[in-house]
Design an enzyme around this catalytic site. Sequence first.
Site, PDB file in Angstrom:
ATOM      1  N   PHE A   1      -1.334  16.281   3.795  1.00 43.39           N
ATOM      2  CA  PHE A   1      -1.704  15.551   2.588  1.00 43.39           C
ATOM      3  C   PHE A   1      -0.459  15.425   1.715  1.00 43.39           C
ATOM      4  CE2 PHE A   1      -3.594  14.408  -1.402  1.00 43.39           C
ATOM      5  CZ  PHE A   1      -4.524  13.478  -0.983  1.00 43.39           C
TER       6      PHE A   1
ATOM      7  N   ARG B   1       1.186  11.979  -9.315  1.00 35.69           N
ATOM      8  CA  ARG B   1       1.635  10.615  -9.082  1.00 35.69           C
ATOM      9  C   ARG B   1       3.090  10.385  -9.456  1.00 35.69           C
ATOM     10  NH1 ARG B   1      -2.263   7.173  -7.862  1.00 35.69           N
ATOM     11  NH2 ARG B   1      -4.165   7.532  -9.014  1.00 35.69           N
TER      12      ARG B   1
ATOM     13  N   GLU C   1       0.840  -1.192   0.000  1.00 40.17           N
ATOM     14  CA  GLU C   1       0.000   0.000   0.000  1.00 40.17           C
ATOM     15  C   GLU C   1       0.880   1.248   0.000  1.00 40.17           C
ATOM     16  OE1 GLU C   1      -2.395   1.588  -0.769  1.00 40.17           O
ATOM     17  OE2 GLU C   1      -4.043   1.443   0.664  1.00 40.17           O
ATOM     18  N   ASP C   2       0.310   2.354  -0.448  1.00 43.09           N
ATOM     19  CA  ASP C   2       1.094   3.596  -0.477  1.00 43.09           C
ATOM     20  C   ASP C   2       1.052   4.331   0.865  1.00 43.09           C
ATOM     21  OD1 ASP C   2      -1.591   4.231  -0.733  1.00 43.09           O
ATOM     22  OD2 ASP C   2      -1.353   5.492  -2.510  1.00 43.09           O
TER      23      ASP C   2
ATOM     24  N   ASP D   1      -3.824   5.862   6.350  1.00 40.82           N
ATOM     25  CA  ASP D   1      -4.285   7.152   6.869  1.00 40.82           C
ATOM     26  C   ASP D   1      -5.258   6.866   8.026  1.00 40.82           C
ATOM     27  OD1 ASP D   1      -4.632   9.957   6.879  1.00 40.82           O
ATOM     28  OD2 ASP D   1      -6.247   9.856   5.435  1.00 40.82           O
TER      29      ASP D   1
HETATM   30  P1  IMP Z   1      -7.393   5.302   4.747  1.00 39.06           P
HETATM   31  O1  IMP Z   1      -8.500   4.334   4.391  1.00 39.06           O
HETATM   32  O2  IMP Z   1      -7.937   6.547   5.371  1.00 39.06           O
HETATM   33  O3  IMP Z   1      -6.296   4.671   5.555  1.00 39.06           O
HETATM   34  O4  IMP Z   1      -6.809   5.845   3.408  1.00 39.06           O
HETATM   35  C1  IMP Z   1      -6.066   5.128   2.605  1.00 39.06           C
HETATM   36  C2  IMP Z   1      -6.137   5.652   1.182  1.00 39.06           C
HETATM   37  O5  IMP Z   1      -6.470   7.059   1.100  1.00 39.06           O
HETATM   38  C3  IMP Z   1      -4.782   5.508   0.575  1.00 39.06           C
HETATM   39  O6  IMP Z   1      -4.697   4.260  -0.088  1.00 39.06           O
HETATM   40  C4  IMP Z   1      -4.701   6.670  -0.365  1.00 39.06           C
HETATM   41  O7  IMP Z   1      -5.226   6.301  -1.610  1.00 39.06           O
HETATM   42  C5  IMP Z   1      -5.589   7.733   0.225  1.00 39.06           C
HETATM   43  N1  IMP Z   1      -4.832   8.740   0.984  1.00 39.06           N
HETATM   44  C6  IMP Z   1      -4.873   8.967   2.306  1.00 39.06           C
HETATM   45  N2  IMP Z   1      -4.058   9.961   2.679  1.00 39.06           N
HETATM   46  C7  IMP Z   1      -3.455  10.375   1.547  1.00 39.06           C
HETATM   47  C8  IMP Z   1      -2.482  11.396   1.273  1.00 39.06           C
HETATM   48  O8  IMP Z   1      -1.979  12.131   2.141  1.00 39.06           O
HETATM   49  N3  IMP Z   1      -2.122  11.517  -0.031  1.00 39.06           N
HETATM   50  C9  IMP Z   1      -2.618  10.738  -1.023  1.00 39.06           C
HETATM   51  N4  IMP Z   1      -3.519   9.778  -0.805  1.00 39.06           N
HETATM   52  C10 IMP Z   1      -3.946   9.602   0.464  1.00 39.06           C
HETATM   53 MG    MG Z   2      -4.015   3.621  -1.827  1.00 40.80          MG
END
Ligand code: IMP
Ligand code: MG
Length: 172
Positions: A149, A162, A96-97, A100
Amino acid sequence: MEIKELIGREDIKRRIRELAGKISRDYSSLVSVTVLDGARRFSALLRAELQELGVKVEDYEITLSSYGSGTGSSGRITVVRDISHDITGKDIVIMEDIIDSGFTIDFLVKHLLSKGVKSVKVCSLTSKRERREVDIEGDYVGFQIPNKFVLGFGMDINGEYRDLPYIGYVEE
Ligand code: IMP
Ligand code: MG
């Protein structure tokens, strides 16, 4: 929009090599599940390092979506495109990238477990621990980052930024 560098490309590459080293101590073979689109670049580099270390990797991709705004997930995650291959009984490492709120990874771990895999671990390039709403952390995390962000190295805002070769953040 002004983008400031947070983590430079050489630091990212070095850290990816370190993560590959750690993973290679835990696995001689694994199935990676790369979360599209954001983790594609990270996963490709990490898998190349794993291959050099002699780890056998089979890679599948999954596309998820979370309803909500452009910069946050809502907790309502759906599978847009699932893995078509049978992964029953396999040792999985999710690539995963960013973690959050944690909703996406929490959902995906459960989704993969429901397919009868043997184990699931999470490898994420970045993690924003401060933002967590679900108590989950990656097993292999590249960088803990502040509550900003971020963009680049695969991460985007509405498909843009990207391809930045570094991880940057949006200066408010
Ligand atoms: P989560 O479900 O809130 O943990 O979010 C995960 C997904 O939200 C990641 O796979 C990203 O695609 C996107 N995301 C969350 N924070 C960021 C950020 O700071 N930059 C870019 N994408 C983000
Ligand atoms: Mg993602």
